[in-house]
Design a protein around this motif. Structure first.
Motif, PDB file in Angstrom:
ATOM      1  N   ALA A  64      51.846 -93.483  15.154  1.00 53.89           N
ATOM      2  CA  ALA A  64      51.319 -94.222  14.007  1.00 53.89           C
ATOM      3  C   ALA A  64      50.009 -94.890  14.411  1.00 53.89           C
ATOM      4  CB  ALA A  64      52.317 -95.265  13.540  1.00 53.89           C
ATOM      5  N   VAL A  65      48.978 -94.679  13.621  1.00 51.26           N
ATOM      6  CA  VAL A  65      47.674 -95.270  13.926  1.00 51.26           C
ATOM      7  C   VAL A  65      47.782 -96.786  14.007  1.00 51.26           C
ATOM      8  CG1 VAL A  65      45.316 -95.567  13.060  1.00 51.26           C
ATOM      9  CG2 VAL A  65      46.379 -93.306  13.006  1.00 51.26           C
ATOM     10  N   ALA A  66      48.629 -97.380  13.187  1.00 54.25           N
ATOM     11  CA  ALA A  66      48.799 -98.833  13.173  1.00 54.25           C
ATOM     12  C   ALA A  66      49.308 -99.375  14.508  1.00 54.25           C
ATOM     13  CB  ALA A  66      49.751 -99.235  12.049  1.00 54.25           C
ATOM     14  N   ASP A  67      49.935 -98.522  15.323  1.00 54.50           N
ATOM     15  CA  ASP A  67      50.464 -98.942  16.623  1.00 54.50           C
ATOM     16  C   ASP A  67      49.431 -98.845  17.742  1.00 54.50           C
ATOM     17  OD1 ASP A  67      52.918 -99.384  15.421  1.00 54.50           O
ATOM     18  OD2 ASP A  67      53.745 -97.441  16.038  1.00 54.50           O
ATOM     19  N   LEU A  68      48.252 -98.363  17.431  1.00 53.80           N
ATOM     20  CA  LEU A  68      47.213 -98.163  18.438  1.00 53.80           C
ATOM     21  C   LEU A  68      46.270 -99.360  18.493  1.00 53.80           C
ATOM     22  CD1 LEU A  68      46.427 -94.455  17.574  1.00 53.80           C
ATOM     23  CD2 LEU A  68      47.701 -95.299  19.555  1.00 53.80           C
ATOM     24  N   PRO A  69      45.526 -99.506  19.587  1.00 56.35           N
ATOM     25  CA  PRO A  69      44.546-100.601  19.681  1.00 56.35           C
ATOM     26  C   PRO A  69      43.526-100.522  18.527  1.00 56.35           C
ATOM     27  CG  PRO A  69      44.817 -99.525  21.805  1.00 56.35           C
ATOM     28  CD  PRO A  69      45.560 -98.699  20.805  1.00 56.35           C
ATOM     29  N   GLN A  70      43.001-101.662  18.136  1.00 58.20           N
ATOM     30  CA  GLN A  70      42.084-101.748  17.014  1.00 58.20           C
ATOM     31  C   GLN A  70      40.893-100.800  17.150  1.00 58.20           C
ATOM     32  OE1 GLN A  70      42.663-103.430  14.203  1.00 58.20           O
ATOM     33  NE2 GLN A  70      40.787-102.583  13.336  1.00 58.20           N
ATOM     34  N   GLU A  71      40.341-100.678  18.353  1.00 59.12           N
ATOM     35  CA  GLU A  71      39.175 -99.813  18.553  1.00 59.12           C
ATOM     36  C   GLU A  71      39.513 -98.346  18.289  1.00 59.12           C
ATOM     37  OE1 GLU A  71      39.246 -99.161  23.366  1.00 59.12           O
ATOM     38  OE2 GLU A  71      38.394-101.016  22.588  1.00 59.12           O
ATOM     39  N   VAL A  72      40.754 -97.938  18.561  1.00 56.71           N
ATOM     40  CA  VAL A  72      41.176 -96.566  18.274  1.00 56.71           C
ATOM     41  C   VAL A  72      41.429 -96.413  16.777  1.00 56.71           C
ATOM     42  CG1 VAL A  72      42.896 -94.788  18.757  1.00 56.71           C
ATOM     43  CG2 VAL A  72      42.144 -96.313  20.585  1.00 56.71           C
ATOM     44  N   GLN A  73      42.027 -97.425  16.160  1.00 56.84           N
ATOM     45  CA  GLN A  73      42.282 -97.385  14.718  1.00 56.84           C
ATOM     46  C   GLN A  73      40.986 -97.176  13.942  1.00 56.84           C
ATOM     47  OE1 GLN A  73      44.706-100.551  13.104  1.00 56.84           O
ATOM     48  NE2 GLN A  73      45.855-100.722  15.005  1.00 56.84           N
ATOM     49  N   GLU A  74      39.933 -97.819  14.379  1.00 52.13           N
ATOM     50  CA  GLU A  74      38.648 -97.710  13.693  1.00 52.13           C
ATOM     51  C   GLU A  74      38.083 -96.297  13.758  1.00 52.13           C
ATOM     52  OE1 GLU A  74      36.353-100.740  15.609  1.00 52.13           O
ATOM     53  OE2 GLU A  74      37.497-102.366  14.676  1.00 52.13           O
ATOM     54  N   LYS A  75      38.438 -95.549  14.780  1.00 54.49           N
ATOM     55  CA  LYS A  75      37.951 -94.175  14.938  1.00 54.49           C
ATOM     56  C   LYS A  75      38.847 -93.153  14.250  1.00 54.49           C
ATOM     57  CE  LYS A  75      35.728 -95.230  19.305  1.00 54.49           C
ATOM     58  NZ  LYS A  75      35.682 -94.962  20.744  1.00 54.49           N
ATOM     59  N   ALA A  76      39.988 -93.587  13.707  1.00 52.57           N
ATOM     60  CA  ALA A  76      40.959 -92.675  13.106  1.00 52.57           C
ATOM     61  C   ALA A  76      40.554 -92.206  11.710  1.00 52.57           C
ATOM     62  CB  ALA A  76      42.334 -93.330  13.062  1.00 52.57           C
ATOM     63  N   GLU A  77      39.481 -92.743  11.175  1.00 49.92           N
ATOM     64  CA  GLU A  77      38.908 -92.298   9.906  1.00 49.92           C
ATOM     65  C   GLU A  77      39.921 -92.167   8.777  1.00 49.92           C
ATOM     66  OE1 GLU A  77      36.692 -88.759  10.809  1.00 49.92           O
ATOM     67  OE2 GLU A  77      35.274 -89.865  12.054  1.00 49.92           O
ATOM     68  N   GLY A  78      40.744 -93.188   8.573  1.00 48.27           N
ATOM     69  CA  GLY A  78      41.673 -93.216   7.454  1.00 48.27           C
ATOM     70  C   GLY A  78      43.002 -92.521   7.678  1.00 48.27           C
ATOM     71  N   LEU A  79      43.210 -91.914   8.834  1.00 41.05           N
ATOM     72  CA  LEU A  79      44.491 -91.267   9.117  1.00 41.05           C
ATOM     73  C   LEU A  79      45.556 -92.329   9.365  1.00 41.05           C
ATOM     74  CD1 LEU A  79      43.290 -88.519  11.624  1.00 41.05           C
ATOM     75  CD2 LEU A  79      43.907 -88.206   9.220  1.00 41.05           C
ATOM     76  N   THR A  80      46.782 -92.029   8.993  1.00 40.93           N
ATOM     77  CA  THR A  80      47.886 -92.950   9.256  1.00 40.93           C
ATOM     78  C   THR A  80      48.705 -92.502  10.458  1.00 40.93           C
ATOM     79  OG1 THR A  80      49.309 -91.797   7.686  1.00 40.93           O
ATOM     80  CG2 THR A  80      48.056 -93.699   6.859  1.00 40.93           C
ATOM     81  N   GLN A  81      48.568 -91.224  10.820  1.00 47.57           N
ATOM     82  CA  GLN A  81      49.292 -90.669  11.960  1.00 47.57           C
ATOM     83  C   GLN A  81      48.377 -89.714  12.708  1.00 47.57           C
ATOM     84  OE1 GLN A  81      53.547 -89.195  11.892  1.00 47.57           O
ATOM     85  NE2 GLN A  81      52.465 -87.258  11.772  1.00 47.57           N
ATOM     86  N   ILE A  82      48.434 -89.781  14.027  1.00 45.41           N
ATOM     87  CA  ILE A  82      47.731 -88.821  14.874  1.00 45.41           C
ATOM     88  C   ILE A  82      48.729 -88.326  15.918  1.00 45.41           C
ATOM     89  CG2 ILE A  82      45.444 -89.803  14.477  1.00 45.41           C
ATOM     90  CD1 ILE A  82      45.615 -91.227  17.117  1.00 45.41           C
ATOM     91  N   PHE A  83      48.279 -87.449  16.798  1.00 46.23           N
ATOM     92  CA  PHE A  83      49.185 -86.881  17.789  1.00 46.23           C
ATOM     93  C   PHE A  83      48.668 -87.129  19.195  1.00 46.23           C
ATOM     94  CE2 PHE A  83      50.424 -85.022  13.921  1.00 46.23           C
ATOM     95  CZ  PHE A  83      51.784 -84.797  14.042  1.00 46.23           C
ATOM     96  N   ALA A  84      49.587 -87.513  20.059  1.00 48.02           N
ATOM     97  CA  ALA A  84      49.263 -87.767  21.461  1.00 48.02           C
ATOM     98  C   ALA A  84      49.780 -86.612  22.307  1.00 48.02           C
ATOM     99  CB  ALA A  84      49.918 -89.069  21.918  1.00 48.02           C
ATOM    100  N   VAL A  85      49.016 -86.267  23.324  1.00 44.95           N
ATOM    101  CA  VAL A  85      49.412 -85.245  24.298  1.00 44.95           C
ATOM    102  C   VAL A  85      49.617 -85.971  25.624  1.00 44.95           C
ATOM    103  CG1 VAL A  85      48.748 -83.113  25.459  1.00 44.95           C
ATOM    104  CG2 VAL A  85      48.013 -83.520  23.090  1.00 44.95           C
TER     105      VAL A  85
END
Length: 74
Positions: free
Chosen positions: A21-42
């Motif tokens: 969940a983008v909301a669980d990531l640091p603020q600086e990463v959230q700002e780069k998520a460009e409106g996504l609510t979920q991304i994927f980690a490897v």
């Protein structure tokens, strides 16, 4: 879906792909998520995060391009 896998033949390049969940990531990463609510980690087998990407297909493609075998974590 009955695909048999031989885990003994894995070459140590196994990576795990999981939704984050983008909301669980640091603020600086959230700002780069460009409106996504979920991304994927490897992550590698030791749990080290290797990448964050926009979607699951991209995560799998990225792993394969680097000669890694991706698996989904639920």
């Amino acid at each position: 879906m009955n695909t048999k896998l031989n885990f003994d033949q894995q070459d140590g390049n196994l990576v795990y792909v999981k939704p984050v969940a983008v909301a669980d990531l640091p603020q600086e990463v959230q700002e780069k998520a460009e409106g996504l609510t979920q991304i994927f980690a490897v992550h590698n087998a030791e749990g080290e995060q290797l990448a964050l990407v926009a979607d699951k297909n991209l995560a799998f493609e990225l792993a394969r391009q680097h000669d890694m075998s991706p698996m989904t974590v639920h």
